[in-house]
Design a protein around this motif. Structure first.
Motif, short mmCIF file in Angstrom:
data_model
loop_
_atom_site.label_atom_id
_atom_site.label_comp_id
_atom_site.label_asym_id
_atom_site.label_seq_id
_atom_site.Cartn_x
_atom_site.Cartn_y
_atom_site.Cartn_z
N LYS A 297 -5.34 3.06 2.30
CA LYS A 297 -5.60 1.64 2.50
C LYS A 297 -4.31 0.84 2.45
CE LYS A 297 -8.64 -2.04 0.79
NZ LYS A 297 -9.72 -2.36 -0.19
N ALA A 298 -3.42 1.23 1.56
CA ALA A 298 -2.13 0.55 1.45
C ALA A 298 -1.35 0.65 2.76
CB ALA A 298 -1.32 1.15 0.30
N LYS A 299 -1.40 1.82 3.39
CA LYS A 299 -0.70 2.01 4.67
C LYS A 299 -1.27 1.08 5.74
CE LYS A 299 0.55 6.90 4.10
NZ LYS A 299 0.30 8.29 4.60
N VAL A 300 -2.59 0.94 5.75
CA VAL A 300 -3.25 0.08 6.75
C VAL A 300 -2.77 -1.35 6.62
CG1 VAL A 300 -5.45 -0.93 7.47
CG2 VAL A 300 -5.30 1.52 6.97
N TYR A 301 -2.76 -1.87 5.40
CA TYR A 301 -2.38 -3.27 5.21
C TYR A 301 -0.87 -3.48 5.28
CZ TYR A 301 -7.15 -4.67 4.42
OH TYR A 301 -8.50 -4.93 4.61
N HIS A 302 -0.12 -2.44 5.00
CA HIS A 302 1.34 -2.52 5.19
C HIS A 302 1.65 -2.68 6.67
CE1 HIS A 302 5.52 -0.98 5.50
NE2 HIS A 302 5.67 -1.64 4.37
N GLU A 303 0.91 -1.94 7.49
CA GLU A 303 1.09 -2.05 8.94
C GLU A 303 0.63 -3.42 9.45
OE1 GLU A 303 -0.44 0.18 13.03
OE2 GLU A 303 -0.58 1.22 11.11
N LYS A 304 -0.46 -3.94 8.88
CA LYS A 304 -0.94 -5.26 9.29
C LYS A 304 0.05 -6.36 8.91
CE LYS A 304 -5.96 -4.34 9.14
NZ LYS A 304 -6.30 -4.81 10.48
N ALA A 305 0.63 -6.25 7.74
CA ALA A 305 1.61 -7.25 7.30
C ALA A 305 2.85 -7.22 8.18
CB ALA A 305 1.98 -7.02 5.83
N GLY A 306 3.21 -6.02 8.63
CA GLY A 306 4.24 -5.82 9.65
C GLY A 306 5.57 -6.51 9.40
#
Length: 376
Positions: A297-306
């Motif tokens: 989940k952390a990876k997903v939101y890290h990518e979204k924050a970009g």
């Protein structure tokens, strides 16, 4: 992570409403032109290449119109003594970061412009009503100016037509924004203005969010905010904002389980968040996922924050990046550097109360890194 079917359905409904608005606006205009038997022969002087040029100029004018609206808020805010936070025009952003103005180019989805300001300590709701009028007044004035200037342009020129269309669009935007309704789960300027004049509870609820921001900027920590959950389910952006503040409050008190409940409610309602506010929510969803050990989940939101997170040099962005380096990347030295840089930025962060909370988190991380180093 699969997208929530409810969110997909709501997006479809929003898209359908967009087409409905085009139909509801376009059909009456066509009917009026037909009933009045308006002679469209004046368009015969334009070639297809002229129409393309007019469209491009009108598109530029529309972009200008949207950002002149935000400039109106900025000017009215400055006159009222509001604190400047951010001004965005398309991909161009000027924001106050670490006590200085920083210009940057960022991906900007879903809106053309944005003005963010904080009321001063003595601000009143009446003043906020005046601030709400800034964009409308600017649109009406600049729209009138475009139409006035078009009268002096050569008849049949592409510049004259573009000026007329831009002026008309600016006035229309000002008028539409003056009507009380919700756009992107936020009240229009007109809704805020008239709600304040009527002493509506809705205006008080949305103004409360501004007051909470003001308290944080004055140095009150999240744990010391006077917050009360007054909703069962998140109904609008005000409820969502309050849930987000409650998350910060519980985190600052050390009540992680309670904080998680609020954050899960926020995550379920992310579709209600305007695009320009999403990064702040992504930061906390990323951060909490790291603390909880949910690395996927952390990876997903890290990518979204970009790129916004990558370029963020405020204490909150550096806190998120420091924990990501420590937990996800297993790079203690990088985490230490980011944490120390974050601490150095504490006194420059506009939300002084939140900065104290951020400082505590960074010191906790540095202590973990030091303890780990000594144990080796």
């Amino acid at each position: 992570m699969a997208e929530n079917p409810v969110k997909i359905e709501k997006k479809k409904k929003k898209k359908g409403l967009s087409y409905l608005w085009i139909f509801l606006i376009g059909v009456p205009i066509g009917v009026i032109l037909a009933v009045l038997d308006v002679d469209m022969g004046f368009l015969d002087v334009y070639s297809w290449s002229d129409f393309v040029a007019i469209f491009i100029l009108f598109y530029v004018g529309l972009f200008l119109t949207i950002n002149l609206h935000e400039l109106g808020h900025l000017l009215f805010g400055k006159l009222l003594g509001y604190q400047f936070l951010m001004f965005r025009a398309g991909i161009f952003s000027i924001q106050k970061e670490n006590g200085k103005l920083r210009f940057s180019i960022i991906k900007n989805v879903g809106y053309g412009g944005l003005c963010a300001m904080i009321p001063d300590e003595d601000a009143t709701m009446k003043e906020y009503a005046v601030y709400s009028l800034g964009g409308i007044v600017m649109n009406l004035l600049t729209g009138g100016l475009f139409l006035y200037l078009s009268a002096f342009m050569e008849p049949g020129s592409i510049w004259k037509m573009a000026a007329i269309l831009t002026g008309g669009a600016s006035i229309l935007l000002g008028i539409v924004n003056g009507f009380p309704f919700f756009s992107m789960n936020q009240p229009t300027d007109g809704m805020m203005f008239f709600s304040i004049l009527r002493n509506s509870p809705m205006a008080e609820r949305f103004y409360e969010s501004s007051l909470l921001t003001k308290k944080l900027s004055s140095g009150i920590r999240p744990r010391d905010l006077d917050l009360l959950k007054d909703f069962d389910t998140i109904g609008d952006m005000h409820d969502l904002t309050k849930a987000f503040y409650l998350y910060f409050q519980e985190m600052d008190k050390g009540n992680r389980d309670a904080a998680e409940e609020y954050l899960l409610d926020v995550e379920k309602n992310l579709h209600k968040v305007p695009p320009y506010s999403l990064p702040a929510y992504y930061y906390e969803l990323l951060f909490f996922a790291l603390l909880s050990g949910n690395l996927e989940k952390a990876k997903v939101y890290h990518e979204k924050a970009g790129k916004i997170l990558m370029k963020d040099q405020d204490i909150n962005g550096l806190r998120v990046k420091a924990y990501y380096a420590y937990i996800m990347e297993k790079d203690a030295e990088k985490a230490r550097t980011l944490a120390q840089k974050g601490l150095a930025m504490r006194d420059h962060y506009p939300f002084k109360g939140q900065a104290l909370y951020e400082e505590e988190l960074l010191k906790e991380l540095l202590q973990k890194i030091e303890t780990e180093r000594q144990g080796q």
